[in-house]
Design a protein around this motif. Structure first.
Motif, PDB file in Angstrom:
ATOM      1  N   VAL A 249       0.876  -1.173   0.000  1.00 31.81           N
ATOM      2  CA  VAL A 249       0.000   0.000   0.000  1.00 31.81           C
ATOM      3  C   VAL A 249       0.908   1.215   0.000  1.00 31.81           C
ATOM      4  CG1 VAL A 249      -1.815   1.221   1.210  1.00 31.81           C
ATOM      5  CG2 VAL A 249      -1.672  -1.271   1.373  1.00 31.81           C
ATOM      6  N   ASP A 271     -13.898   5.874   0.438  1.00 34.41           N
ATOM      7  CA  ASP A 271     -12.943   5.707  -0.657  1.00 34.41           C
ATOM      8  C   ASP A 271     -12.926   4.237  -1.112  1.00 34.41           C
ATOM      9  OD1 ASP A 271     -10.746   5.572  -2.361  1.00 34.41           O
ATOM     10  OD2 ASP A 271      -9.732   7.189  -1.289  1.00 34.41           O
ATOM     11  N   GLU A 272     -13.420   4.021  -2.335  1.00 30.55           N
ATOM     12  CA  GLU A 272     -13.602   2.639  -2.801  1.00 30.55           C
ATOM     13  C   GLU A 272     -12.296   1.871  -2.906  1.00 30.55           C
ATOM     14  OE1 GLU A 272     -15.980   2.589  -6.309  1.00 30.55           O
ATOM     15  OE2 GLU A 272     -17.720   3.414  -5.245  1.00 30.55           O
ATOM     16  N   ARG A 273     -11.211   2.596  -3.181  1.00 27.93           N
ATOM     17  CA  ARG A 273      -9.926   1.909  -3.374  1.00 27.93           C
ATOM     18  C   ARG A 273      -9.459   1.162  -2.126  1.00 27.93           C
ATOM     19  NH1 ARG A 273      -6.609   7.123  -5.005  1.00 27.93           N
ATOM     20  NH2 ARG A 273      -8.044   7.942  -3.425  1.00 27.93           N
ATOM     21  N   TYR A 274      -9.893   1.624  -0.981  1.00 27.99           N
ATOM     22  CA  TYR A 274      -9.318   1.068   0.245  1.00 27.99           C
ATOM     23  C   TYR A 274     -10.316   0.281   1.085  1.00 27.99           C
ATOM     24  CZ  TYR A 274      -5.627   4.241  -1.182  1.00 27.99           C
ATOM     25  OH  TYR A 274      -4.659   4.870  -1.902  1.00 27.99           O
ATOM     26  N   GLN A 275     -11.525   0.047   0.529  1.00 29.18           N
ATOM     27  CA  GLN A 275     -12.545  -0.649   1.308  1.00 29.18           C
ATOM     28  C   GLN A 275     -12.036  -1.986   1.848  1.00 29.18           C
ATOM     29  OE1 GLN A 275     -15.509   0.519   2.278  1.00 29.18           O
ATOM     30  NE2 GLN A 275     -14.973   2.450   1.276  1.00 29.18           N
ATOM     31  N   ASP A 276     -11.310  -2.703   1.013  1.00 28.52           N
ATOM     32  CA  ASP A 276     -10.859  -4.031   1.429  1.00 28.52           C
ATOM     33  C   ASP A 276      -9.789  -3.981   2.507  1.00 28.52           C
ATOM     34  OD1 ASP A 276     -12.603  -4.980  -0.362  1.00 28.52           O
ATOM     35  OD2 ASP A 276     -11.116  -5.481  -1.915  1.00 28.52           O
ATOM     36  N   ALA A 301      -9.688  11.847  -0.118  1.00 28.49           N
ATOM     37  CA  ALA A 301      -9.373  10.903  -1.187  1.00 28.49           C
ATOM     38  C   ALA A 301      -8.501  11.533  -2.267  1.00 28.49           C
ATOM     39  CB  ALA A 301     -10.667  10.384  -1.808  1.00 28.49           C
ATOM     40  N   ASP A 302      -8.633  12.852  -2.430  1.00 28.97           N
ATOM     41  CA  ASP A 302      -7.932  13.492  -3.544  1.00 28.97           C
ATOM     42  C   ASP A 302      -6.587  14.069  -3.135  1.00 28.97           C
ATOM     43  OD1 ASP A 302      -8.992  15.348  -1.906  1.00 28.97           O
ATOM     44  OD2 ASP A 302      -9.850  16.601  -3.489  1.00 28.97           O
ATOM     45  N   GLY A 306      -4.326   9.442  -1.263  1.00 24.59           N
ATOM     46  CA  GLY A 306      -5.673   9.202  -0.761  1.00 24.59           C
ATOM     47  C   GLY A 306      -5.654   8.411   0.527  1.00 24.59           C
TER      48      GLY A 306
END
Length: 885
Positions: A249, A271-276, A301-302, A306
């Motif tokens: 990461v 933030d969808e990128r880090y949901q997991d 996020a931006d 992010g």
RNA sequence: GGGUCAAUAGCUCAGCUGGUCAGAGCGCCACGUUUACACCGUGGAUGUCGGGGGUUCGAGUCCCUCUUGACCCACCA
């Protein structure tokens, strides 16, 4: 003889050649001896006008900005005095705090080491040094008491030289009520206020991360911080997932050196990128510490990658996350700004080895080393991206502030109470109660109070200041019990807990198990200077005086310290007296270089105030300040000072001339300088009517504390009074139109001059006083402010418009000779002056004065036309030039 | 991103509640040594009042907007 009666043989007191030179010294001495500006304690509150004057920082250099602001305040004060107010106008010195410490270190080549014993008859290694960058290594360490003695010694010298400048400037300060923010009375006041705050729960201690200056090794309050643009770089660094995938990461950071202080990674919950990743852990590079990946809405996020690493502590966000996500504390930066020797949370041998390399390094060096390490290990991806970004600094510091966790004292200031009707609201309401000059400055105050993010940190880990007047009990193991705060009795104040002993204990119990220990800290300098109304007014020492002067009427100050001094003063008065500290505040602007930048220090030092006062005269410099409106940043303009000087000289010369015509009969009513009944000429009456209007406008302006507007109407009147009115009546005053004409001119001159001197007195303090002394008793500065009613009565119904008409005619007549390029002394054999119908009567009424001015032998006045004009001009021979002398 | 202030003659600035508001001083040009003043006086020239809209019979003056500058606050991975 009363103050208003003319002195016999007045004319004989007139100097041949009046001059401004030496007036400052002369009148300062007289005012001091006569105690002209002394406060009369035998009074009641409604008779008093009290001023909470800024105590200048004794160790700073006095610059032109001080002269500017203090002059403006003095004009307001002088007006109030002339309105009959009993003026309470003390001036203190702010001599506690870091500026003094720094100056003492450089001046004497010493530094404070509280562990050293006091040395009697200590002689400092040097005197008069001013090397700003003098290294601590070259400074002789001395005890706290020795250090404080040197602080006191040096501030005395500074204060004396400051007082000299202020006296030369002509400030009408009452020097009997001077104070120092470090003197015993101030310490007692400050400590008493603090103890009362403590009792009421307004002062409390808290162990928390605070902004810390590593050079001065002290905590720093929000109000003392400023942003500075600094170079930095984003470093893209990978954290290994612990799920065995071998994936990384990537975060981006400007503070790679804080990797060992990392306690978590954080991303925005949406933030969808880090949901997991939320709920899993990752391992920090180099140090191998396992940290959780968490979600928090503060993460953006931006921004960067992010996802951010949370360290203890890199910035304010870290503190928030640490608190709200309940993360552990892993501090790596010590109070000296160097990496701490140990980081026990790092468990791997490799990690410990790497950390050992960092221990003892400065932040700067550690960052370099960490970047090398991550480059070697391959955890750094790509080249660091260079950026410039704002970094928080202590306003007096040279190194960026760091977060350090420490126990500190706080004072409530609304920063943590934004509830409706809470302290923050109450303080905003206080601001609204005050009359601001100019009004829009209130928004700066409101803006600041609304933006506060925490309470007021008042403890400082420094030496020269007011000690925090508490001790703590030590338990049986010798550990400090911060919950058992031992306080002194009010009667003992001021105290120094490091040398004084709490009640019920003996000195031998200091630092002993079961004994006590002193709080080693001092109070923030603002924690004392926020009490200037209480200090100057005698809250602690002289309650009788305090009742007569508090709350004060006026606080003058610069707009740069609205967030500090002004705000903190309101806080203290609200907490202490449940009152406003003052009802008005006058905010002065800054002095700007001619290129519109804030006046630089270097320049301010080259152009010393005393040098300006000498070259332009104090009246000239005051004039420059008086022309500038409140709150407006003003160009440093010696041209304006020259004009002011010219005005002061003009006042001397015109007065000498006007008084040289001889005595006018005294006013039986005593209201005017001469008998108004003697004023019979139309022009004289019109002039007094015009002056009455000036008095009204100037008075209305001063009532609004608008000295600039007042000066703006008085000054042009005076110039036309000199250039036109005096020129018009010259011959008549010398007797050309008979006894009645002479008496009228002399009476009108005396009346007008006396009123003008009083109108100018708040601004042009020395020249007016000088003239006053030629023919009147007492000081012009204790005279009553003029009133328009007697002038209007003397005008006997004549309108000021007549003066304007005649002035216009005078210009037209002078233009004839100017165009013909001949001397103004040239006679006009004949001329026809045409004027609008309503102006004809004015010109006829002043016919004698007009013909005298123009040396006209035959004057015809006709109606007609829109403007005043001349025709049928026949000039005579110019006079024969006489050699001068 | 939020807030405040400012923009008027070459320069420094006035112009307050919309109607002699197009001003002052400096500087510049010309003239004059007039017994208060040469640290002087007299006269003169100089401006699309930052740009653009709007309200109004009428706008440097009120409203909107843009531009420029200054300052404060916030952000600052």
């Amino acid at each position: 003889m009363t103050d208003t009666a003319p002195r016999p043989n007045a004319a004989s007191a007139l100097p041949d050649k009046p001059t401004l030179e030496g007036l400052e010294d002369k009148w300062d001495r007289v005012w001091d001896e006569a105690q002209v500006y002394a406060f009369d304690a035998d009074t009641t509150r409604d008779q008093v006008f009290s001023v909470d004057t800024p105590p200048p920082t004794a160790s700073g250099s006095l610059h032109i900005g001080h002269v500017f602001g203090y002059s403006q305040a003095d004009m307001i004060v002088r007006y109030q005095r002339m309105r009959g107010k009993n003026v309470f106008y003390p001036l203190g010195w702010d001599d506690n705090g870091l500026p003094t410490e720094r100056r003492v270190q450089n001046y004497f080549g010493v530094r404070c080491d509280p562990s050293l014993p006091y040395e009697e008859d200590f002689t400092p290694p040097q005197e008069g040094g001013d090397n700003k960058s003098s290294k601590a290594a070259n400074q002789t360490p001395i005890s706290r008491r020795n250090f404080i003695e040197l602080c006191e010694k040096l501030t005395k010298v500074d204060e004396a030289s400051f007082e000299e400048v202020f006296r030369t400037l002509g400030l009408s300060v009452d020097w009997n009520h001077s104070y120092q923010t470090i003197d015993a009375r101030s310490r007692a006041t400050s400590q008493r206020a603090f103890l009362e705050n403590l009792e009421k729960g307004q002062a409390y201690q808290s162990e928390a991360p605070t902004m810390w200056d590593v050079t001065y090794r002290t905590a720093v309050a929000q109000a003392e911080q400023e942003d500075r643009e600094r170079d930095g770089a984003y470093h893209r660094i990978g954290f290994a997932k612990t799920d065995g995938s071998g994936e990384k990461v990537f975060i981006e950071t400007t503070r790679p050196e804080l990797l060992p202080a990392c306690v978590a990674l954080v991303a925005h919950p949406d933030d969808e990128r880090y949901q997991d990743l939320f709920g899993t852990t990752v391992t920090s590079p180099l140090f191998g510490v396992e940290v959780p990946v968490m979600a928090h809405p503060l993460a953006q996020a931006d921004k960067g990658a992010g996802i951010a690493m949370i360290c203890t502590f890199g910035d304010a966000n870290d503190v928030t996350w640490w608190r709200e996500l309940e993360l552990p504390t892993r501090s790596v930066i010590g109070r000296d700004g160097r990496f701490l020797p140990e980081a026990p949370w790092i468990t791997s041998a490799e990690g410990q080895e790497r950390y050992a390399e960092l221990a003892g390094l400065t932040v700067f060096s550690a960052q370099k080393r960490v970047v090398e390490m991550v480059t070697e290990s391959g955890d750094l991806v790509g080249e660091p991206k260079k950026i410039t970004h704002p970094v928080k600094f202590y306003e007096n510091g040279d190194k960026a502030l760091e977060y350090v966790t420490s126990r500190q004292w706080y004072l409530t200031n609304g920063g943590r109470d934004s509830s409706e009707g809470g302290l923050r609201d109450a303080l905003i309401a206080r601001g609204a109660e005050i009359t601001w000059h100019p009004a829009y400055m209130e928004s700066r105050y409101r803006n600041w109070v609304e933006g506060l993010v925490g309470d007021w940190l008042v403890s400082r880990q420094r030496f020269y200041g007011v000690p925090i007047p508490v001790w703590y009990a030590l338990d049986a193991a010798g550990e400090v019990d911060y919950d058992t705060v031992l306080t002194p009795e009010v009667e003992r104040l001021p105290i120094d807990p490091t040398t004084d002993v709490p009640a019920g204990y003996e000195e031998a119990q200091r630092e002993q198990p079961g004994g006590f220990t002193a709080d080693p800290d001092i109070l923030d300098t603002w924690a004392t200077s926020s009490l200037t109304p209480q200090l100057a007014g005698g809250w602690d020492a002289d309650p009788e005086l305090f009742a007569k002067v508090y709350p004060m009427d006026l606080r003058p100050q610069g707009h740069d310290i609205i967030r500090t001094w002004l705000f903190s003063t309101i806080v203290r008065s609200h907490l202490q007296q449940d009152s406003l500290p003052w009802t008005n505040t006058s905010i002065n602007g800054w002095i700007l270089d001619p290129d519109r930048k804030k006046m630089s220090k270097s320049k301010g030092n080259v152009v010393t105030p005393i040098g300006l006062l000498h070259s332009h005269g104090s009246d000239g410099v005051r004039y420059w300040a008086g022309r500038a409106r409140q709150g407006v940043d003003t160009a440093f303009d010696e041209g304006q000072m020259k004009i002011g000087r010219r005005l002061a000289i003009k006042i001397l010369n015109a007065s000498k001339f006007a008084l040289g015509f001889g005595e006018a009969p005294a006013d039986p009513s005593g209201r005017l300088a001469a008998d108004p009944a003697a004023v019979t000429a139309s022009l004289d009456r019109a002039m007094l009517a015009s002056l009455a209007g000036v008095v009204d406008t100037a008075t209305a302006a001063f009532e609004e504390m608008d000295y600039a507007r007042a000066l703006e109407v008085v000054e042009p009147f005076f110039w036309t009074f000199c250039d036109d009115y005096i020129e018009l009546i010259k011959d008549r005053a010398h007797g050309s139109a008979g006894e009645q004409g002479v008496a009228s001119a002399r009476a009108a001159l005396a009346i007008a001059l006396e009123v003008l001197l009083r109108l100018f007195a708040p601004v042009v303090v020395f020249a007016t006083e000088e003239v006053w002394s030629w023919w009147r008793e007492g000081s012009v500065h204790t005279q009553a402010w003029p009133e328009s009613a007697p002038l209007r009565e003397a005008a006997a119904g004549r309108d000021a418009a007549l003066l304007t008409t005649v002035e216009q005619a005078a210009i037209v007549l002078r233009r004839i000779k100017s165009d013909a390029k001949v001397s103004q002394k040239t006679p006009i054999l004949q001329v026809t002056v045409s004027a609008p119908a309503q102006a004809v009567e004015h010109l006829e009424a002043a016919r004698g004065d007009l013909t005298a001015l123009g040396r006209i032998e035959s004057l015809t006045i006709t109606g007609g036309g829109e403007e005043i004009d001349t025709a049928d001009v026949e000039l005579g021979e110019p006079p024969v030039k006489k050699p001068r002398g």
